[in-house]
Scaffold this motif. Structure first.
Motif, PDB file in Angstrom:
ATOM      1  N   ALA A   1       0.835  -1.200   0.000  1.00  0.00           N
ATOM      2  CA  ALA A   1       0.000   0.000   0.000  1.00  0.00           C
ATOM      3  C   ALA A   1       0.871   1.252   0.000  1.00  0.00           C
ATOM      4  CB  ALA A   1      -0.895  -0.001   1.241  1.00  0.00           C
ATOM      5  N   PHE A   2       0.296   2.340  -0.493  1.00  0.00           N
ATOM      6  CA  PHE A   2       0.941   3.639  -0.426  1.00  0.00           C
ATOM      7  C   PHE A   2      -0.102   4.638   0.068  1.00  0.00           C
ATOM      8  CE2 PHE A   2      -1.225   3.669  -4.426  1.00  0.00           C
ATOM      9  CZ  PHE A   2      -1.652   4.972  -4.585  1.00  0.00           C
ATOM     10  N   SER A   3       0.345   5.811   0.470  1.00  0.00           N
ATOM     11  CA  SER A   3      -0.551   6.854   0.958  1.00  0.00           C
ATOM     12  C   SER A   3      -0.730   7.923  -0.107  1.00  0.00           C
ATOM     13  CB  SER A   3       0.016   7.473   2.238  1.00  0.00           C
ATOM     14  OG  SER A   3      -0.654   8.683   2.543  1.00  0.00           O
ATOM     15  N   GLY A   4      -1.973   8.154  -0.508  1.00  0.00           N
ATOM     16  CA  GLY A   4      -2.250   9.205  -1.475  1.00  0.00           C
ATOM     17  C   GLY A   4      -1.895  10.580  -0.958  1.00  0.00           C
ATOM     18  N   SER A   5      -2.121  10.813   0.331  1.00  0.00           N
ATOM     19  CA  SER A   5      -1.801  12.125   0.905  1.00  0.00           C
ATOM     20  C   SER A   5      -0.290  12.325   0.976  1.00  0.00           C
ATOM     21  CB  SER A   5      -2.419  12.259   2.307  1.00  0.00           C
ATOM     22  OG  SER A   5      -1.908  11.279   3.188  1.00  0.00           O
ATOM     23  N   GLU A   6       0.462  11.250   1.261  1.00  0.00           N
ATOM     24  CA  GLU A   6       1.917  11.373   1.278  1.00  0.00           C
ATOM     25  C   GLU A   6       2.469  11.577  -0.132  1.00  0.00           C
ATOM     26  OE1 GLU A   6       3.528   9.243   5.304  1.00  0.00           O
ATOM     27  OE2 GLU A   6       3.653   8.092   3.452  1.00  0.00           O
TER      28      GLU A   6
ATOM     29  N   SER B   1       0.969  13.232  -2.437  1.00  0.00           N
ATOM     30  CA  SER B   1       0.728  14.649  -2.708  1.00  0.00           C
ATOM     31  C   SER B   1       1.749  15.528  -1.985  1.00  0.00           C
ATOM     32  CB  SER B   1      -0.694  15.015  -2.281  1.00  0.00           C
ATOM     33  OG  SER B   1      -0.964  16.365  -2.545  1.00  0.00           O
ATOM     34  N   SER B   2       2.076  15.173  -0.743  1.00  0.00           N
ATOM     35  CA  SER B   2       3.080  15.932   0.018  1.00  0.00           C
ATOM     36  C   SER B   2       4.444  15.854  -0.648  1.00  0.00           C
ATOM     37  CB  SER B   2       3.172  15.403   1.448  1.00  0.00           C
ATOM     38  OG  SER B   2       1.958  15.603   2.143  1.00  0.00           O
ATOM     39  N   TYR B   3       4.792  14.690  -1.123  1.00  0.00           N
ATOM     40  CA  TYR B   3       6.059  14.480  -1.814  1.00  0.00           C
ATOM     41  C   TYR B   3       6.134  15.362  -3.058  1.00  0.00           C
ATOM     42  CZ  TYR B   3       9.744  11.959  -4.374  1.00  0.00           C
ATOM     43  OH  TYR B   3      10.869  11.622  -5.083  1.00  0.00           O
ATOM     44  N   GLN B   4       5.069  15.387  -3.817  1.00  0.00           N
ATOM     45  CA  GLN B   4       5.053  16.183  -5.051  1.00  0.00           C
ATOM     46  C   GLN B   4       5.150  17.675  -4.748  1.00  0.00           C
ATOM     47  OE1 GLN B   4       1.436  14.574  -6.659  1.00  0.00           O
ATOM     48  NE2 GLN B   4       2.474  12.843  -7.640  1.00  0.00           N
ATOM     49  N   ARG B   5       4.495  18.129  -3.669  1.00  0.00           N
ATOM     50  CA  ARG B   5       4.584  19.544  -3.290  1.00  0.00           C
ATOM     51  C   ARG B   5       5.996  19.904  -2.835  1.00  0.00           C
ATOM     52  NH1 ARG B   5      -0.379  18.469  -0.776  1.00  0.00           N
ATOM     53  NH2 ARG B   5       0.646  18.425   1.267  1.00  0.00           N
ATOM     54  N   LYS B   6       6.619  19.034  -2.055  1.00  0.00           N
ATOM     55  CA  LYS B   6       7.960  19.324  -1.525  1.00  0.00           C
ATOM     56  C   LYS B   6       8.964  19.559  -2.649  1.00  0.00           C
ATOM     57  CE  LYS B   6      11.726  17.312   1.235  1.00  0.00           C
ATOM     58  NZ  LYS B   6      11.989  18.502   2.059  1.00  0.00           N
ATOM     59  N   TYR B   7       8.841  18.770  -3.720  1.00  0.00           N
ATOM     60  CA  TYR B   7       9.820  18.874  -4.805  1.00  0.00           C
ATOM     61  C   TYR B   7       9.280  19.644  -6.014  1.00  0.00           C
ATOM     62  CZ  TYR B   7      12.538  15.595  -2.067  1.00  0.00           C
ATOM     63  OH  TYR B   7      13.256  15.013  -1.050  1.00  0.00           O
ATOM     64  N   ASN B   8       8.208  20.409  -5.782  1.00  0.00           N
ATOM     65  CA  ASN B   8       7.626  21.268  -6.830  1.00  0.00           C
ATOM     66  C   ASN B   8       7.290  20.481  -8.099  1.00  0.00           C
ATOM     67  OD1 ASN B   8       7.865  23.725  -5.298  1.00  0.00           O
ATOM     68  ND2 ASN B   8      10.069  23.678  -5.742  1.00  0.00           N
ATOM     69  N   LEU B   9       6.694  19.319  -7.890  1.00  0.00           N
ATOM     70  CA  LEU B   9       6.300  18.462  -8.999  1.00  0.00           C
ATOM     71  C   LEU B   9       4.843  18.690  -9.352  1.00  0.00           C
ATOM     72  CD1 LEU B   9       7.963  15.193  -7.657  1.00  0.00           C
ATOM     73  CD2 LEU B   9       8.888  16.742  -9.393  1.00  0.00           C
ATOM     74  N   VAL B  10       4.458  18.220 -10.519  1.00  0.00           N
ATOM     75  CA  VAL B  10       3.059  18.295 -10.931  1.00  0.00           C
ATOM     76  C   VAL B  10       2.197  17.490  -9.957  1.00  0.00           C
ATOM     77  CG1 VAL B  10       1.428  17.656 -12.752  1.00  0.00           C
ATOM     78  CG2 VAL B  10       3.671  18.583 -13.359  1.00  0.00           C
ATOM     79  N   ASP B  11       1.059  18.064  -9.573  1.00  0.00           N
ATOM     80  CA  ASP B  11       0.111  17.346  -8.712  1.00  0.00           C
ATOM     81  C   ASP B  11      -0.530  16.224  -9.542  1.00  0.00           C
ATOM     82  OD1 ASP B  11      -1.638  16.514  -6.761  1.00  0.00           O
ATOM     83  OD2 ASP B  11      -3.073  18.136  -7.094  1.00  0.00           O
ATOM     84  N   ASN B  12      -0.103  14.992  -9.296  1.00  0.00           N
ATOM     85  CA  ASN B  12      -0.516  13.872 -10.139  1.00  0.00           C
ATOM     86  C   ASN B  12      -0.840  12.663  -9.269  1.00  0.00           C
ATOM     87  OD1 ASN B  12      -1.003  12.112 -12.223  1.00  0.00           O
ATOM     88  ND2 ASN B  12       1.130  11.919 -12.850  1.00  0.00           N
ATOM     89  N   PRO B  13      -2.068  12.568  -8.762  1.00  0.00           N
ATOM     90  CA  PRO B  13      -2.443  11.418  -7.937  1.00  0.00           C
ATOM     91  C   PRO B  13      -2.545  10.146  -8.773  1.00  0.00           C
ATOM     92  CG  PRO B  13      -4.364  12.742  -8.424  1.00  0.00           C
ATOM     93  CD  PRO B  13      -3.189  13.503  -8.962  1.00  0.00           C
ATOM     94  N   ILE B  14      -2.463   9.013  -8.105  1.00  0.00           N
ATOM     95  CA  ILE B  14      -2.740   7.740  -8.773  1.00  0.00           C
ATOM     96  C   ILE B  14      -4.229   7.716  -9.119  1.00  0.00           C
ATOM     97  CG2 ILE B  14      -2.791   5.233  -8.510  1.00  0.00           C
ATOM     98  CD1 ILE B  14       0.024   6.399  -8.780  1.00  0.00           C
TER      99      ILE B  14
ATOM    100  N   VAL C   1       7.527   7.853   3.423  1.00  0.00           N
ATOM    101  CA  VAL C   1       6.695   6.707   3.781  1.00  0.00           C
ATOM    102  C   VAL C   1       6.418   6.737   5.280  1.00  0.00           C
ATOM    103  CG1 VAL C   1       8.745   5.220   3.976  1.00  0.00           C
ATOM    104  CG2 VAL C   1       6.482   4.188   3.673  1.00  0.00           C
ATOM    105  N   ASN C   2       5.155   6.616   5.629  1.00  0.00           N
ATOM    106  CA  ASN C   2       4.723   6.636   7.028  1.00  0.00           C
ATOM    107  C   ASN C   2       5.226   7.875   7.771  1.00  0.00           C
ATOM    108  OD1 ASN C   2       3.294   4.097   6.961  1.00  0.00           O
ATOM    109  ND2 ASN C   2       5.301   3.089   6.896  1.00  0.00           N
ATOM    110  N   GLY C   3       5.156   9.016   7.075  1.00  0.00           N
ATOM    111  CA  GLY C   3       5.445  10.301   7.705  1.00  0.00           C
ATOM    112  C   GLY C   3       6.895  10.707   7.754  1.00  0.00           C
ATOM    113  N   LYS C   4       7.807   9.891   7.242  1.00  0.00           N
ATOM    114  CA  LYS C   4       9.224  10.220   7.317  1.00  0.00           C
ATOM    115  C   LYS C   4       9.888  10.020   5.955  1.00  0.00           C
ATOM    116  CE  LYS C   4       9.737   8.858  12.180  1.00  0.00           C
ATOM    117  NZ  LYS C   4      10.456   7.976  13.134  1.00  0.00           N
ATOM    118  N   TYR C   5      10.877  10.872   5.676  1.00  0.00           N
ATOM    119  CA  TYR C   5      11.702  10.688   4.498  1.00  0.00           C
ATOM    120  C   TYR C   5      12.880   9.789   4.861  1.00  0.00           C
ATOM    121  CZ  TYR C   5       9.303  14.209   1.729  1.00  0.00           C
ATOM    122  OH  TYR C   5       8.362  14.902   1.012  1.00  0.00           O
ATOM    123  N   LYS C   6      13.164   8.834   3.992  1.00  0.00           N
ATOM    124  CA  LYS C   6      14.320   7.973   4.209  1.00  0.00           C
ATOM    125  C   LYS C   6      14.951   7.629   2.865  1.00  0.00           C
ATOM    126  CE  LYS C   6      11.737   3.586   4.444  1.00  0.00           C
ATOM    127  NZ  LYS C   6      11.497   2.389   5.277  1.00  0.00           N
TER     128      LYS C   6
END
Length: 337
Positions: free
Chosen positions: A3-8, A10-23, A223-228
């Protein structure tokens, strides 16, 4: 079930100024609870590189039931024509007839216009007991009807070299297609090979892999609230899938069909895939719990094809220039000779 998180995402895409592109669609039932690093890596990479290209997530009960994977892809209306799969196992777990049946299903997928990318593996040439000395290839990475992706790394100067944990080598079950002969024989005759020449620990007559490589030496994953930092051919594989999806979009705009299977194509492009990687080498290791504390010399990167980085890493313009007007993919299906 990963599983993955749709909200995460979106957060990832915002952090790196990427296109908002949900699955856009999830096919199958995901696990509840903790999100998977593997799934998060896949969706963050493929959407991060492909802009606003529509992406779906397919979820299966068994990661290794590839006949079911192919059947689902071929019977799902509107399924994307580019597939990234990071899950692999060792070829030794498959009987020849089962592996050949799975490989034939990938051939059918290619005829339907799909490009199926799979990781080479992350243990170098894989060691298994009892010998912990013989190189064990991965599957379905050794099928000639998938495009297999190895790993490379980039240093501070921008120089690319082999990622030491990238798997690769030669199949024990699948014959080497004839289009590989020239490059493989050149490697075998000129590179410094691992092991005792009188007692080779790998089968040089089998299907050679990987076909190509991507960046595998760690990238940030949320993933699960943390970058690694996460790396491997699981990172490299969705990179190649994203690039292919973008080229498909350009082809659609010209009224052309999808690229389809690319394994043979990457071996035979007149101008190569982009960057020929000639530095570094792999080290043979084992999955956790097997052959502890044993590491052997693997294969070295070399001019042309090698069993670590394949035919090199892609340059987008190099591929677009050669693939944009490529004839229909069925002409490029390899013959397992």
């Amino acid at each position: 079930h990963a599983a993955f998180s749709g909200s995460e995402l979106s957060s990832y895409q915002r952090k790196y100024n990427l296109v908002d592109n949900p699955i856009r669609r999830v096919i199958g039932t995901e696990e509840t609870g903790q999100d998977s690093t593997e799934a998060s890596l896949d969706v963050e990479t493929i959407t991060g590189l492909s802009g606003d290209v529509e992406s779906w997530d397919f979820v299966f009960d068994s990661a290794m039931d590839f006949v079911d994977v192919v059947e689902t892809l071929m019977t799902t209306d509107g399924a994307p024509k580019v597939v990234s799969c990071s899950w692999v196992s060792v070829e030794a777990l498959y009987q020849r007839d089962k592996a050949e049946a799975i490989s034939r299903s990938f051939m059918k997928l290619g005829l339907a216009g799909f490009s199926f990318f799979v990781g080479a593996g992350d243990w170098g040439p894989t060691l298994l007991p009892p010998s912990c000395a013989t190189f064990n290839p991965e599957f379905p990475s050794t099928s000639p009807y998938v495009t297999t992706v190895g790993g490379m790394k980039i240093d501070s100067t921008g120089e690319e070299s082999a990622w030491m944990h990238s798997s690769g080598g030669f199949s024990n079950l699948m014959k080497r297609p004839s289009y590989q002969d020239e490059k493989v024989e050149y490697y075998l005759q000129h590179a410094v090979l691992p092991g005792n020449p009188e007692n080779k620990v790998y089968n040089t007559t089998g299907r050679a892999y990987p076909d190509v490589s991507g960046f595998g030496a760690y990238q940030p994953v949320l993933v699960n609230g943390k970058y690694k930092p996460v790396g491997g051919t699981s990172s490299a594989t969705p990179q190649l899938a994203a690039i292919t999806a973008l080229i498909n979009i350009l082809r659609y705009q010209k009224g052309l069909g999808p690229l389809g299977p690319l394994s043979q194509t990457f071996w035979t492009l007149d101008n190569g895939v982009g960057n020929d990687i000639t530095q570094g080498k792999s080290f043979a290791g084992a999955p956790q719990g097997f052959c502890p504390n044993i590491f052997l010399d693997g294969f070295e990167a070399f001019e042309g094809w090698d069993p670590v980085t394949g035919n090199g890493s892609p340059r987008f313009k190099t591929l677009v220039d050669q693939l944009l007007d490529l004839p229909l993919s069925s002409a490029f299906l390899p013959k397992n000779e």
